[in-house]
Scaffold this motif. Structure first.
Motif, PDB file in Angstrom:
ATOM      1  N   ARG A  69       0.836  -1.200   0.000  1.00  0.00           N
ATOM      2  CA  ARG A  69       0.000   0.000   0.000  1.00  0.00           C
ATOM      3  C   ARG A  69       0.871   1.251   0.000  1.00  0.00           C
ATOM      4  O   ARG A  69       1.855   1.336   0.745  1.00  0.00           O
ATOM      5  CB  ARG A  69      -0.882  -0.031   1.243  1.00  0.00           C
ATOM      6  CG  ARG A  69      -1.897   1.085   1.362  1.00  0.00           C
ATOM      7  CD  ARG A  69      -2.660   0.896   2.669  1.00  0.00           C
ATOM      8  NE  ARG A  69      -3.700   1.895   2.871  1.00  0.00           N
ATOM      9  CZ  ARG A  69      -4.421   2.013   3.997  1.00  0.00           C
ATOM     10  NH1 ARG A  69      -4.190   1.170   5.001  1.00  0.00           N
ATOM     11  NH2 ARG A  69      -5.342   2.955   4.113  1.00  0.00           N
TER      12      ARG A  69
ATOM     13  N   VAL B  98       0.703   5.440   0.440  1.00  0.00           N
ATOM     14  CA  VAL B  98      -0.131   6.539   0.916  1.00  0.00           C
ATOM     15  C   VAL B  98       0.732   7.791   1.048  1.00  0.00           C
ATOM     16  O   VAL B  98       1.861   7.727   1.556  1.00  0.00           O
ATOM     17  CB  VAL B  98      -0.779   6.218   2.278  1.00  0.00           C
ATOM     18  CG1 VAL B  98      -1.717   7.353   2.706  1.00  0.00           C
ATOM     19  CG2 VAL B  98      -1.538   4.897   2.225  1.00  0.00           C
TER      20      VAL B  98
ATOM     21  N   VAL C 173      -5.488  12.640  -4.541  1.00  0.00           N
ATOM     22  CA  VAL C 173      -6.703  11.852  -4.759  1.00  0.00           C
ATOM     23  C   VAL C 173      -7.206  11.994  -6.198  1.00  0.00           C
ATOM     24  O   VAL C 173      -7.679  11.026  -6.808  1.00  0.00           O
ATOM     25  CB  VAL C 173      -7.786  12.270  -3.742  1.00  0.00           C
ATOM     26  CG1 VAL C 173      -9.115  11.609  -4.058  1.00  0.00           C
ATOM     27  CG2 VAL C 173      -7.336  11.901  -2.327  1.00  0.00           C
TER      28      VAL C 173
ATOM     29  N   GLU D 135      -3.875   7.389  -2.795  1.00  0.00           N
ATOM     30  CA  GLU D 135      -4.436   7.543  -1.464  1.00  0.00           C
ATOM     31  C   GLU D 135      -3.641   8.571  -0.667  1.00  0.00           C
ATOM     32  O   GLU D 135      -2.411   8.632  -0.765  1.00  0.00           O
ATOM     33  CB  GLU D 135      -4.404   6.203  -0.724  1.00  0.00           C
ATOM     34  CG  GLU D 135      -5.105   6.215   0.615  1.00  0.00           C
ATOM     35  CD  GLU D 135      -5.102   4.863   1.304  1.00  0.00           C
ATOM     36  OE1 GLU D 135      -5.628   4.785   2.443  1.00  0.00           O
ATOM     37  OE2 GLU D 135      -4.584   3.886   0.728  1.00  0.00           O
TER      38      GLU D 135
ATOM     39  N   VAL E 160      -3.532  10.768   3.329  1.00  0.00           N
ATOM     40  CA  VAL E 160      -4.014  10.888   4.699  1.00  0.00           C
ATOM     41  C   VAL E 160      -3.561  12.250   5.229  1.00  0.00           C
ATOM     42  O   VAL E 160      -2.439  12.681   4.976  1.00  0.00           O
ATOM     43  CB  VAL E 160      -3.485   9.734   5.582  1.00  0.00           C
ATOM     44  CG1 VAL E 160      -1.964   9.729   5.665  1.00  0.00           C
ATOM     45  CG2 VAL E 160      -4.092   9.790   6.982  1.00  0.00           C
TER      46      VAL E 160
ATOM     47  N   LEU F 169      -3.498   5.094   9.903  1.00  0.00           N
ATOM     48  CA  LEU F 169      -3.827   4.102   8.874  1.00  0.00           C
ATOM     49  C   LEU F 169      -3.836   2.678   9.410  1.00  0.00           C
ATOM     50  O   LEU F 169      -4.532   1.812   8.868  1.00  0.00           O
ATOM     51  CB  LEU F 169      -2.814   4.202   7.731  1.00  0.00           C
ATOM     52  CG  LEU F 169      -2.815   5.499   6.934  1.00  0.00           C
ATOM     53  CD1 LEU F 169      -1.546   5.601   6.087  1.00  0.00           C
ATOM     54  CD2 LEU F 169      -4.052   5.592   6.047  1.00  0.00           C
TER      55      LEU F 169
END
Length: 243
Positions: A44, A46, A59, A64, A66, A86
């Motif tokens: 993943r 982020v 986005v 992704e 945060v 997360l």
């Protein structure tokens, strides 16, 4: 191991305001970094942002993001906050910190940092490159690694410095600030106060060494272009416009 790749992105850069969302050949720089990190196929990916503009840009390009606090002193603190948001239950074992101003970073060298954690004695993996330009050997902005070889293209880091070191005949290595952390090492690192040598050299990785953590270094072929100035940005645009 479960791996999470985090890309810290602070919007308020002193030397290059709005740096993460600066356009490079049709895409924001932070998106270029996210693309390269995704291509490493580690898990993943982020982006840890501190502004709505950066969040929206990430986005909008299908990645992704945060939201983290504005006031972090370092990228390590930012990625730790992102990790707690997360993965509050602690399922992630390995955290990779890919700097958000490395739009040309090669996926293979991101993987090389993570591969160092195959040794259970290693707490943190990072990267180094043989210095070939004479002027860089004495440049305080080129951080050098003092290390002991443990295998081909691999060192155990003993020190990091802005000085020309070690003395004598032999290669000098430029440190590339990309890190792979075991989760417990990142948590331990951010719990520590800035150390004596860290403050003196202005190098936060010395905090880990002073506390007894082990950092190993994978030696790679080239330093990825870091974008810190308007000139760096133009160079990145030139390089990526060719693709």
């Amino acid at each position: 191991m479960s791996t999470l790749v985090l890309i810290p992105a602070r919007l308020a850069s002193t030397r290059l305001p709005g740096k993460p969302i600066s356009d490079i050949a049709g895409k924001p720089m932070i998106v270029r970094v996210a693309e390269q990190a995704t291509a490493a196929h580690l898990g993943r990916v982020v982006v840890a942002v501190d502004a709505q503009e950066t969040f929206d840009a990430v986005v909008a390009h299908g990645f992704e993001a945060v939201m983290t606090r504005v006031g972090h002193e370092s990228g390590s603190d930012r990625i730790h906050e992102a990790l707690t948001l997360l993965d509050p239950t602690g399922t992630v074992d390995t955290i990779v910190n890919v700097q958000g101003d490395l739009p040309t970073v090669e996926p293979a060298i991101i993987r090389a940092a993570v591969d160092l954690l195959d040794d259970p004695l290693v707490d943190i993996g990072t990267l180094g490159v043989d210095i070939t330009r004479e002027e860089e050997k004495t440049n305080k902005n080129v951080v050098k690694i003092v290390g002991s070889p443990t295998a081909k293209n691999r060192l155990r880091a003993l020190y990091f410095t802005r000085a020309t070191a070690p003395w004598g005949q032999g290669p000098l290595y430029h440190h590339v600030g990309l890190y792979a952390y075991r989760r417990r090492a990142l948590e331990r690192f951010v719990s520590l106060s800035p150390s004596t040598l860290e403050r003196r050299e202005s190098l936060e990785q010395l905090r880990a060494l002073e506390d007894g953590m082990r950092i190993d270094v994978a030696l790679v072929d080239a330093v990825p272009l870091g974008v810190d100035t308007a000139e760096d940005l133009e160079r990145a645009r030139e390089l990526l416009s060719r693709n």
